[in-house]
Design a protein around this motif. Structure first.
Motif, PDB file in Angstrom:
ATOM      1  N   LYS A  84     -20.110 -44.096 -45.166  1.00  0.00           N
ATOM      2  CA  LYS A  84     -21.007 -43.183 -44.455  1.00  0.00           C
ATOM      3  C   LYS A  84     -21.049 -43.507 -42.966  1.00  0.00           C
ATOM      4  CE  LYS A  84     -23.980 -42.327 -48.439  1.00  0.00           C
ATOM      5  NZ  LYS A  84     -25.314 -42.536 -49.021  1.00  0.00           N
ATOM      6  N   ARG A  85     -21.098 -44.811 -42.630  1.00  0.00           N
ATOM      7  CA  ARG A  85     -21.095 -45.217 -41.213  1.00  0.00           C
ATOM      8  C   ARG A  85     -19.787 -44.816 -40.545  1.00  0.00           C
ATOM      9  NH1 ARG A  85     -23.204 -49.982 -43.262  1.00  0.00           N
ATOM     10  NH2 ARG A  85     -21.194 -50.982 -43.007  1.00  0.00           N
ATOM     11  N   ALA A  86     -18.672 -45.014 -41.253  1.00  0.00           N
ATOM     12  CA  ALA A  86     -17.367 -44.674 -40.686  1.00  0.00           C
ATOM     13  C   ALA A  86     -17.256 -43.170 -40.425  1.00  0.00           C
ATOM     14  CB  ALA A  86     -16.249 -45.126 -41.625  1.00  0.00           C
ATOM     15  N   LEU A  87     -17.739 -42.355 -41.348  1.00  0.00           N
ATOM     16  CA  LEU A  87     -17.716 -40.909 -41.151  1.00  0.00           C
ATOM     17  C   LEU A  87     -18.603 -40.494 -39.978  1.00  0.00           C
ATOM     18  CD1 LEU A  87     -17.779 -39.695 -44.855  1.00  0.00           C
ATOM     19  CD2 LEU A  87     -15.894 -39.484 -43.230  1.00  0.00           C
ATOM     20  N   ALA A  88     -19.763 -41.131 -39.848  1.00  0.00           N
ATOM     21  CA  ALA A  88     -20.659 -40.817 -38.736  1.00  0.00           C
ATOM     22  C   ALA A  88     -20.032 -41.220 -37.401  1.00  0.00           C
ATOM     23  CB  ALA A  88     -21.998 -41.514 -38.927  1.00  0.00           C
ATOM     24  N   GLU A  89     -19.374 -42.380 -37.355  1.00  0.00           N
ATOM     25  CA  GLU A  89     -18.714 -42.825 -36.126  1.00  0.00           C
ATOM     26  C   GLU A  89     -17.572 -41.889 -35.753  1.00  0.00           C
ATOM     27  OE1 GLU A  89     -17.485 -46.868 -36.668  1.00  0.00           O
ATOM     28  OE2 GLU A  89     -19.533 -47.563 -36.970  1.00  0.00           O
ATOM     29  N   ALA A  90     -16.812 -41.446 -36.739  1.00  0.00           N
ATOM     30  CA  ALA A  90     -15.695 -40.539 -36.467  1.00  0.00           C
ATOM     31  C   ALA A  90     -16.208 -39.205 -35.934  1.00  0.00           C
ATOM     32  CB  ALA A  90     -14.869 -40.327 -37.735  1.00  0.00           C
ATOM     33  N   ALA A 116     -19.011 -38.722 -34.291  1.00  0.00           N
ATOM     34  CA  ALA A 116     -19.500 -38.958 -32.937  1.00  0.00           C
ATOM     35  C   ALA A 116     -18.332 -39.035 -31.948  1.00  0.00           C
ATOM     36  CB  ALA A 116     -20.328 -40.236 -32.886  1.00  0.00           C
ATOM     37  N   ARG A 117     -17.246 -39.680 -32.369  1.00  0.00           N
ATOM     38  CA  ARG A 117     -16.060 -39.781 -31.517  1.00  0.00           C
ATOM     39  C   ARG A 117     -15.471 -38.400 -31.248  1.00  0.00           C
ATOM     40  NH1 ARG A 117     -12.869 -42.695 -34.756  1.00  0.00           N
ATOM     41  NH2 ARG A 117     -14.435 -44.293 -34.961  1.00  0.00           N
ATOM     42  N   ARG A 118     -15.359 -37.567 -32.296  1.00  0.00           N
ATOM     43  CA  ARG A 118     -14.836 -36.211 -32.122  1.00  0.00           C
ATOM     44  C   ARG A 118     -15.731 -35.395 -31.190  1.00  0.00           C
ATOM     45  NH1 ARG A 118     -13.138 -36.798 -37.552  1.00  0.00           N
ATOM     46  NH2 ARG A 118     -15.146 -36.106 -38.345  1.00  0.00           N
ATOM     47  N   ALA A 119     -17.034 -35.534 -31.323  1.00  0.00           N
ATOM     48  CA  ALA A 119     -17.965 -34.799 -30.463  1.00  0.00           C
ATOM     49  C   ALA A 119     -17.815 -35.247 -29.009  1.00  0.00           C
ATOM     50  CB  ALA A 119     -19.396 -35.001 -30.940  1.00  0.00           C
ATOM     51  N   ALA A 120     -17.640 -36.550 -28.783  1.00  0.00           N
ATOM     52  CA  ALA A 120     -17.481 -37.059 -27.417  1.00  0.00           C
ATOM     53  C   ALA A 120     -16.183 -36.551 -26.798  1.00  0.00           C
ATOM     54  CB  ALA A 120     -17.503 -38.587 -27.421  1.00  0.00           C
ATOM     55  N   ILE A 121     -15.118 -36.496 -27.580  1.00  0.00           N
ATOM     56  CA  ILE A 121     -13.836 -35.993 -27.075  1.00  0.00           C
ATOM     57  C   ILE A 121     -13.950 -34.516 -26.751  1.00  0.00           C
ATOM     58  CG2 ILE A 121     -11.452 -35.491 -27.744  1.00  0.00           C
ATOM     59  CD1 ILE A 121     -11.493 -38.164 -29.278  1.00  0.00           C
TER      60      ILE A 121
END
Length: 64
Positions: free
Chosen positions: A17-23, A25-30
């Motif tokens: 769940k943490r890994a999916l949330a981090e991914a 967030a990364r996509r949103a930042a990009i």
């Protein structure tokens, strides 16, 4: 029995769940960073050639 039924999934672990949330967030930042960039004038159309390792001009492909 119907072949289109989907079997139940296992619940995700906390780490997954943490890994999916981090991914996400990364996509949103990009996406946000790309929206802030100015539009390129007279640039190439299509996929970024550096990303795929090929440059193509006039039907001739060059690999670096």
């Amino acid at each position: 029995m119907d072949d289109t039924t989907i079997p139940p999934r296992k619940p995700l672990s906390e780490a997954a769940k943490r890994a999916l949330a981090e991914a996400e967030a990364r996509r949103a930042a990009i996406d946000a960073a790309q929206k802030d960039r100015p539009k390129e004038i007279n640039g190439r159309n299509g996929p970024e050639p550096v990303r795929y390792g090929d440059w193509e001009v006039g039907g001739i492909a060059t690999d670096f």
